[in-house]
Write a protein that holds these residues in place. Structure first.
Motif, PDB file in Angstrom:
ATOM      1  N   VAL A 121      48.992  78.993  63.095  1.00 35.01           N
ATOM      2  CA  VAL A 121      48.613  77.833  63.720  1.00 35.01           C
ATOM      3  C   VAL A 121      47.935  76.891  62.778  1.00 35.01           C
ATOM      4  CG1 VAL A 121      46.636  77.095  65.134  1.00 35.01           C
ATOM      5  CG2 VAL A 121      48.356  79.044  65.941  1.00 35.01           C
ATOM      6  N   GLY A 122      47.074  77.446  61.742  1.00 34.29           N
ATOM      7  CA  GLY A 122      46.595  76.839  60.721  1.00 34.29           C
ATOM      8  C   GLY A 122      47.481  76.101  59.910  1.00 34.29           C
TER       9      GLY A 122
ATOM     10  N   GLY B  11      40.574  76.399  56.296  1.00 38.60           N
ATOM     11  CA  GLY B  11      39.613  77.241  56.598  1.00 38.60           C
ATOM     12  C   GLY B  11      40.087  78.336  57.286  1.00 38.60           C
ATOM     13  N   ILE B  12      40.752  78.157  58.519  1.00 35.97           N
ATOM     14  CA  ILE B  12      41.170  79.213  59.282  1.00 35.97           C
ATOM     15  C   ILE B  12      42.080  80.100  58.802  1.00 35.97           C
ATOM     16  CG2 ILE B  12      40.464  77.796  61.452  1.00 35.97           C
ATOM     17  CD1 ILE B  12      43.476  77.400  61.982  1.00 35.97           C
ATOM     18  N   VAL B  13      43.230  79.434  57.664  1.00 39.99           N
ATOM     19  CA  VAL B  13      43.879  80.387  57.211  1.00 39.99           C
ATOM     20  C   VAL B  13      43.314  81.247  56.159  1.00 39.99           C
ATOM     21  CG1 VAL B  13      45.988  80.027  55.254  1.00 39.99           C
ATOM     22  CG2 VAL B  13      45.944  78.592  57.296  1.00 39.99           C
TER      23      VAL B  13
ATOM     24  N   TYR C 202      56.684  79.345  55.524  1.00 41.70           N
ATOM     25  CA  TYR C 202      56.387  78.716  56.862  1.00 41.70           C
ATOM     26  C   TYR C 202      56.060  77.186  56.727  1.00 41.70           C
ATOM     27  CZ  TYR C 202      54.944  77.495  61.629  1.00 41.70           C
ATOM     28  OH  TYR C 202      54.696  76.744  62.683  1.00 41.70           O
ATOM     29  N   TYR C 203      55.287  76.871  55.729  1.00 43.56           N
ATOM     30  CA  TYR C 203      54.609  75.500  55.640  1.00 43.56           C
ATOM     31  C   TYR C 203      55.776  74.560  55.448  1.00 43.56           C
ATOM     32  CZ  TYR C 203      52.064  71.726  54.064  1.00 43.56           C
ATOM     33  OH  TYR C 203      51.599  70.081  54.069  1.00 43.56           O
TER      34      TYR C 203
ATOM     35  N   VAL D 177      46.983  88.936  65.654  1.00 39.53           N
ATOM     36  CA  VAL D 177      46.210  87.912  65.773  1.00 39.53           C
ATOM     37  C   VAL D 177      46.319  87.032  64.282  1.00 39.53           C
ATOM     38  CG1 VAL D 177      43.930  87.451  65.939  1.00 39.53           C
ATOM     39  CG2 VAL D 177      44.887  88.814  67.615  1.00 39.53           C
ATOM     40  N   LYS D 178      46.122  87.884  63.293  1.00 39.93           N
ATOM     41  CA  LYS D 178      46.014  87.496  61.823  1.00 39.93           C
ATOM     42  C   LYS D 178      47.218  86.346  61.423  1.00 39.93           C
ATOM     43  CE  LYS D 178      45.657  88.684  57.087  1.00 39.93           C
ATOM     44  NZ  LYS D 178      45.640  90.042  56.116  1.00 39.93           N
TER      45      LYS D 178
END
Length: 294
Positions: free
Chosen positions: A24-25, A132-134, A95-96, A17-18
């Motif tokens: 996703v972020g 924020g989510i990252v 990944y970014y 999940v992490k």
């Protein structure tokens, strides 16, 4: 043996999940950059802004500076924030660029809007949400995201505050060689994404701390435990006027439960004195730990 297997499965599930949250972020970050930052030639803050400064004043290639700075920040994160943080940041670092390249390829020459103000607003919204989510997942996008996390650990400074300060200074240093109007739009973008970042980081963590002073404190404490399924603490107090010893009930509930708590307390004692405070974060059983029933 069975319990160990279950714990391992939970650990792997949390890790999956992490990682998914981080991906996703970063994907959202890449899409926001491709849609709103690059087409409008928005002034960059963070690591890219520092790279532009280095390129202008010292002639250092943009890619060389970014790579060297990211490695330096990665080592800082490894030393200060631990191996798990460093590994998750390493995922983000690789990944970014891939996600951004794919987003640019998909967007192509399509321009969502040519209005620089709209670009600044929506870039700020998407970048703030993404960061924020990252960060909530325990990672970062690397580079200038890491110093604010170190400052939060060392000095307790909120991530959004130090990130805004760093980006503000980086943008101002570009006044000497970039279009001043673009810098103003860049400042708007930074202000928006720091506000959004702060909201995302605090999302779901704000709770209500309630102190209840009443002669029927035992009944109120029992009611909170049974009807709201929340823990209580009894505090020894003494009245300031009559010097009468008594006890106050301390509890923490969610914002949604506050109205119900107020009604239940008033049913037991309409003269009860309630002090309500919003708290930024709560750790413990029933909040960050799973409830246990006996």
């Amino acid at each position: 043996m069975m319990e160990t297997t279950v714990n391992q499965k939970q650990k792997y599930r949390k890790l999956a999940v992490k990682i998914l949250t981080i991906l996703v972020g970063l994907t959202c970050y890449a899409i926001g950059t491709a849609l709103f930052v690059l087409p409008s030639d928005m002034i960059a803050a963070g690591t890219t802004g520092l790279a532009l400064l280095a390129e202008h004043y010292w002639g250092l290639p943009l890619s060389v500076f970014v790579a060297a700075f990211n490695v330096l920040m990665f080592l800082l994160g490894l030393a200060e924030l631990g191996k798990e943080f460093a590994l998750s940041t390493l995922i983000a670092t690789f990944y970014y660029p891939f996600a951004l390249d794919q987003a640019i390829r998909i967007v192509g020459d399509w321009v969502f809007t040519e209005d620089p103000m709209l670009c600044a607003i929506f870039a700020g919204l998407m970048i703030g949400f993404s960061l924020g989510i990252v960060i909530r997942a325990g990672a970062s996008t690397g580079g200038m995201d890491i110093p604010p996390l170190v400052l939060r650990k060392r000095l307790g400074i909120p991530v959004s505050v130090s990130m805004y300060a760093f980006d503000f200074v980086i943008l101002l240093t570009q006044l000497t060689f970039r279009d001043k109007e673009k810098i103003l739009y860049g400042l708007i973008m930074v202000m928006i994404y720091t506000v959004v970042l702060d909201k995302v980081l605090m999302m779901g963590t704000r709770q209500m701390q309630v102190k209840i002073i009443s002669e029927r404190y035992e009944e109120i404490s029992e009611m909170i435990q049974k009807k709201l399924d929340r823990g209580t603490t009894l505090l020894h107090i003494e009245g300031g006027h009559l010097k009468k010893p008594s006890k106050a009930v301390l509890s923490v509930v969610s914002a949604r439960e506050l109205s119900k708590l107020n009604s239940l307390v008033m049913e037991l004692d309409e003269n009860a004195f309630m002090i309500i405070n919003q708290v930024g974060e709560v750790h413990g059983r029933g909040f960050t730990l799973t409830k246990k029933y006996t």
